[in-house]
Write a protein that holds these residues in place. Sequence first.
Motif, PDB file in Angstrom:
ATOM      1  N   GLU A 193      99.570 -33.712  48.127  1.00 31.10           N
ATOM      2  CA  GLU A 193     100.781 -33.495  47.802  1.00 31.10           C
ATOM      3  C   GLU A 193     100.929 -34.243  46.381  1.00 31.10           C
ATOM      4  N   ALA A 194     101.548 -33.431  45.333  1.00 29.35           N
ATOM      5  CA  ALA A 194     101.721 -34.185  44.355  1.00 29.35           C
ATOM      6  C   ALA A 194     103.077 -34.966  44.387  1.00 29.35           C
ATOM      7  N   TYR A 195     103.283 -35.658  43.873  1.00 30.20           N
ATOM      8  CA  TYR A 195     104.755 -35.884  42.671  1.00 30.20           C
ATOM      9  C   TYR A 195     104.863 -36.398  41.581  1.00 30.20           C
ATOM     10  N   ALA A 196     106.096 -36.081  41.316  1.00 29.64           N
ATOM     11  CA  ALA A 196     106.549 -36.303  39.719  1.00 29.64           C
ATOM     12  C   ALA A 196     107.876 -37.602  39.466  1.00 29.64           C
ATOM     13  N   ILE A 197     106.899 -38.573  38.549  1.00 31.71           N
ATOM     14  CA  ILE A 197     108.290 -39.439  38.501  1.00 31.71           C
ATOM     15  C   ILE A 197     108.544 -39.437  37.106  1.00 31.71           C
ATOM     16  N   GLY A 198     109.449 -40.329  36.518  1.00 28.63           N
ATOM     17  CA  GLY A 198     109.694 -40.424  34.572  1.00 28.63           C
ATOM     18  C   GLY A 198     110.864 -39.922  33.789  1.00 28.63           C
ATOM     19  N   ILE A 223     106.012 -31.838  43.770  1.00 23.73           N
ATOM     20  CA  ILE A 223     105.515 -30.726  42.713  1.00 23.73           C
ATOM     21  C   ILE A 223     105.432 -29.681  44.593  1.00 23.73           C
ATOM     22  N   TRP A 224     105.654 -28.533  44.433  1.00 18.15           N
ATOM     23  CA  TRP A 224     105.221 -27.490  45.405  1.00 18.15           C
ATOM     24  C   TRP A 224     104.776 -26.249  44.678  1.00 18.15           C
ATOM     25  N   GLY A 225     104.755 -26.386  43.118  1.00 19.56           N
ATOM     26  CA  GLY A 225     103.983 -24.693  42.522  1.00 19.56           C
ATOM     27  C   GLY A 225     104.163 -25.347  41.428  1.00 19.56           C
ATOM     28  N   PHE A 226     102.975 -23.875  40.420  1.00 18.21           N
ATOM     29  CA  PHE A 226     103.248 -24.206  39.392  1.00 18.21           C
ATOM     30  C   PHE A 226     103.387 -22.691  39.173  1.00 18.21           C
ATOM     31  N   HIS A 227     103.784 -22.839  37.243  1.00 21.21           N
ATOM     32  CA  HIS A 227     103.753 -20.658  36.716  1.00 21.21           C
ATOM     33  C   HIS A 227     102.850 -21.382  35.758  1.00 21.21           C
ATOM     34  N   HIS A 228     101.430 -20.954  35.609  1.00 19.02           N
ATOM     35  CA  HIS A 228     100.925 -20.693  35.197  1.00 19.02           C
ATOM     36  C   HIS A 228      99.967 -19.226  34.016  1.00 19.02           C
ATOM     37  N   PRO A 229     100.359 -18.281  33.650  1.00 18.17           N
ATOM     38  CA  PRO A 229      99.805 -17.247  33.596  1.00 18.17           C
ATOM     39  C   PRO A 229      98.700 -17.389  32.537  1.00 18.17           C
TER      40      PRO A 229
END
Length: 379
Positions: A193-198, A223-229
């Motif tokens: 799992e990944a977590y963002a802070i700040g 964080i649950w996903g990304f959009h990276h075309p």
Amino acid sequence: MPHLEKLQHSLVWHQPTSIDEIVEAWDRAAEHFGDDGCAAYVAGWWQEARHGHIAYPIAQYEISGIDGDWLLAGNRKHQLQPMLDNPNAVCAVEFVPNDRAPAFRYALTDLERDSPFGFGPTRMLPGWDIVGCDDPTPYRVHAALAPATDTLRAVQRTVQGAVLACPSHTIEIDRVWHWLAREEGLTAERDIEAYAIGWWQERDYNGSSYGVVNLAFDTPQRIWGFHHPPEAPNARWMYLDDWPIDVKPLPSAAGKANWAVEFVHRGQRPTLATPDLKTAVPVRKVEGIPARTPAPDPAVLVGGALEKLSPVGRAIVSQPLPVLAGLCGLKEISRIIAFAWECADWVTAHPIVGEQWPAAHCRFWKALWRNGQRDHYLP
């Protein structure tokens, strides 16, 4: 079992079992709302004609038509049916008056429960959060490339996983996630799992570069996903479990501020402490106001009754105009002042003991989203 939930401005039909049932519920909802009629939006897990399964955390995509046994969703004309082979997976249709915006959403824990894949939605599975994605293979390859050397130097190992401080863009976050998983023979989405802070920057959901807001998370946000075309290197965004819009690291023009991502093994809790959100605050240029202006603006302070505000509310209206511009994403000074006071009044009326003003502002913004009032601050 199918059941109806009444929200403030809408009706939500949970766990539909057929297209006919959805159409019947839609007709009844239209009668309920009267002459103005209503639109219908999909949320949760659905069977999709091309991709097999698809998940919509937010009721964002409108049902644009019906083609035989399929609903047509406004999200790239996805063809949808209820997942009859997995009826316990969460699924809903929200019926909303035509003059209102949908507000219903699922938490990631809801989507993980009885998920057909055993974990929540991510960009690594086809079509879920990738605009124009009919073939997910290039996206998977793009995300799985090795992180840049400078990025790897910045990774700090922890007992639970690793911390990446102040990443410059989200694709490096994504690649570190997969790099850590490969090292241990794990699957990134399932096992880490990944977590963002700040401090982070949000993207205007209309896709415009105008309307960007700076948000401060004083507790770790999953964080649950990304959009990276692969063909659009500047379209780099990530999605947070408890936040209904895309975010990315701050631009260099915002100045120095603290943000980080922590990776932990599934089941472990992140250890990142609250960063200093007050002394290094991002800014946004306001015409006629120097970006590094450090003092409160008198025009803001006289915009309301200071004596009626809580200490957190007074802290908000006491921020310099360039900071307030970053907090609301607006450019006109009069609108920035109006926003600051509406935010200050709201946090005064909805206090949390010990909360810092950046987190209170973030909580106000979240309330706008949940009540369908985000458009109030769009240009």
